[in-house]
Design an enzyme around this catalytic site. Structure first.
Site, PDB file in Angstrom:
ATOM      1  N   SER A 151       0.818  -1.210   0.000  1.00 19.98           N
ATOM      2  CA  SER A 151       0.000   0.000   0.000  1.00 19.98           C
ATOM      3  C   SER A 151       0.854   1.263   0.000  1.00 19.98           C
ATOM      4  O   SER A 151       0.352   2.355  -0.231  1.00 19.98           O
ATOM      5  CB  SER A 151      -0.940   0.017   1.213  1.00 19.98           C
ATOM      6  OG  SER A 151      -0.286   0.501   2.352  1.00 19.98           O
TER       7      SER A 151
ATOM      8  N   LYS B 213       1.322   4.695   7.255  1.00 19.25           N
ATOM      9  CA  LYS B 213       0.628   5.525   6.259  1.00 19.25           C
ATOM     10  C   LYS B 213       1.121   6.958   6.344  1.00 19.25           C
ATOM     11  O   LYS B 213       1.719   7.370   7.343  1.00 19.25           O
ATOM     12  CB  LYS B 213      -0.890   5.520   6.531  1.00 19.25           C
ATOM     13  CG  LYS B 213      -1.562   4.165   6.359  1.00 19.25           C
ATOM     14  CD  LYS B 213      -1.765   3.828   4.899  1.00 19.25           C
ATOM     15  CE  LYS B 213      -2.436   2.470   4.755  1.00 19.25           C
ATOM     16  NZ  LYS B 213      -1.636   1.379   5.381  1.00 19.25           N
TER      17      LYS B 213
END
Lengths: 217, 217
Positions: free
Chosen positions: B139, B177
């Site tokens: 991701s 993230k």
DNA sequence: CAAGATTCCGAACAGCCGTTCTAATCAACC
DNA sequence: GGTTGATTAGAACGGCTGTTCGGAATCTTG
């Protein structure tokens, strides 16, 4: 060179390292004489010249406390592990590698530079004869190699199809690309759609990529 | 203590660090004078006494090139790592960090594990209290962080907008993230178009990304 | 503006430092 | 035992270094 001389030279090298560690500054010629049990600074001076000729130390002529131990000297003393000793921990699985220059991932622009920067590289992603290159450009971005990254290169003249290699395509021009042999020629493939592949009849592989390191600011 | 004096003192401290980095040995009083633009060694000497009184440096009286920068001095300059790395005086500019577990870049799946694997990490991309995480998933691929990469995390409860952070979003669920504060909530943004951003009223930042290491097979 | 403190310069000094030179000592070899 | 080469000692030199001191320049304060 006699055996005795060899021992004395090693002892002097150790004394320099010891003075460095203890005082944070290299010892003077006379301080070394005290440490190794010599009475005259000239005797030490003689050995220092030999050590410098062997590239185990470096000096600035006439400048006080200017002795530096080279990587070779440090290796000879085997004190690449000293940190562990001091901190009483397990050995550091790392080695000091030299950054030999920047390499243009975009195109074959730049070759080796004359630099002496070194970085510690984890052992699990390097070999003893590896060296480092700093990446310029973004032609390998899809291989997760970004501008400014350091890549660990293992010297090798052979590579498997698809390996990322340092390839010499012209005199004084090396580049980092994926390599593919196709028919009678070689394709150097950037990992960026914005860059086209390059074809050569012959390239010289200098090394293969074995690791990537990135510092995030 | 006047403003002028403060600036000069800081400048002198910087000059000492610079000399250390360049020559591997502390500069002399006169060399400092040259570096900071003073004509008399006595002027430098005056400031050195002040610096020593502030415990920013230490000296051996009368000994040449015996200035050492104390931890306080280094902290004031904000160069806790750099000097030692570049001058190569410490045997290896690396430290052993613990891999505390795998982290899912794809979604908040996995938390800390009980493991004791450690890796040597270059000092220039870590701090003493950093730890390592092994990446699972893709991701963050557009941030050049791939599956299997090791990321160096510096523990921190604060982060700037856009930083890549280890964020705890649930009990026993952390993820890597980019973080953005938007209005009254927090957006955790993957670096992969295939993954949507996630929004939370509150997340706990555990650390920020300071380095990436990849081993290529 | 005056007074005082701070900062800097210039000079000087004693000691340290790297370097050189000569001679003494030592080991190995013929 | 003499020769040769390496190693060390000793002394000496010129330059560098830390330090001190007096006074000039600059800044601060009232």
């Amino acid at each position: 060179m006699t055996r005795h001389d060899q021992d004395r030279k090693t002892r002097i090298l150790q004394a320099i390292a010891e003075g460095l560690r203890r005082n944070g500054t290299p010892p003077t010629v006379r301080e070394i004489a005290d440490l190794v049990g010599l009475a005259a600074p000239s005797a030490v001076h003689h050995h220092l010249e030999a050590l410098e000729a062997d590239r185990l130390i470096e000096r600035e002529s006439g400048l006080s406390r200017s002795i530096r131990i080279t990587p070779s000297g440090r290796a000879l003393l085997g004190l690449d592990d000293e940190v562990e000793v001091v901190r009483g921990r397990t050995p550091l699985a790392a080695r000091e590698l030299t950054v030999v220059g920047q390499i243009a991932a975009g195109g074959p622009i730049e070759a080796y530079e004359e630099r002496s920067e070194t970085l510690a590289v984890p052992e699990f992603m390097s070999t003893a004869d590896s060296y480092l290159l700093k990446i310029r450009g973004d032609s390998m971005i899809d291989a997760q190699i970004a501008d400014g990254d350091y890549v660990v290169i293992k010297p090798s003249q052979v590579a498997k199809n698809g390996d990322i290699v340092v390839a010499q395509v012209e005199e004084n021009a090396v580049t980092l690309k994926r390599i593919y042999r196709e028919g009678g020629r070689v394709r150097l493939q950037p990992a960026n759609e914005a860059y086209p592949p390059m074809f050569y009849d012959e390239v010289r592989v200098q090394g293969v990529l074995v690791g990537v390191m990135r510092r995030v600011h």
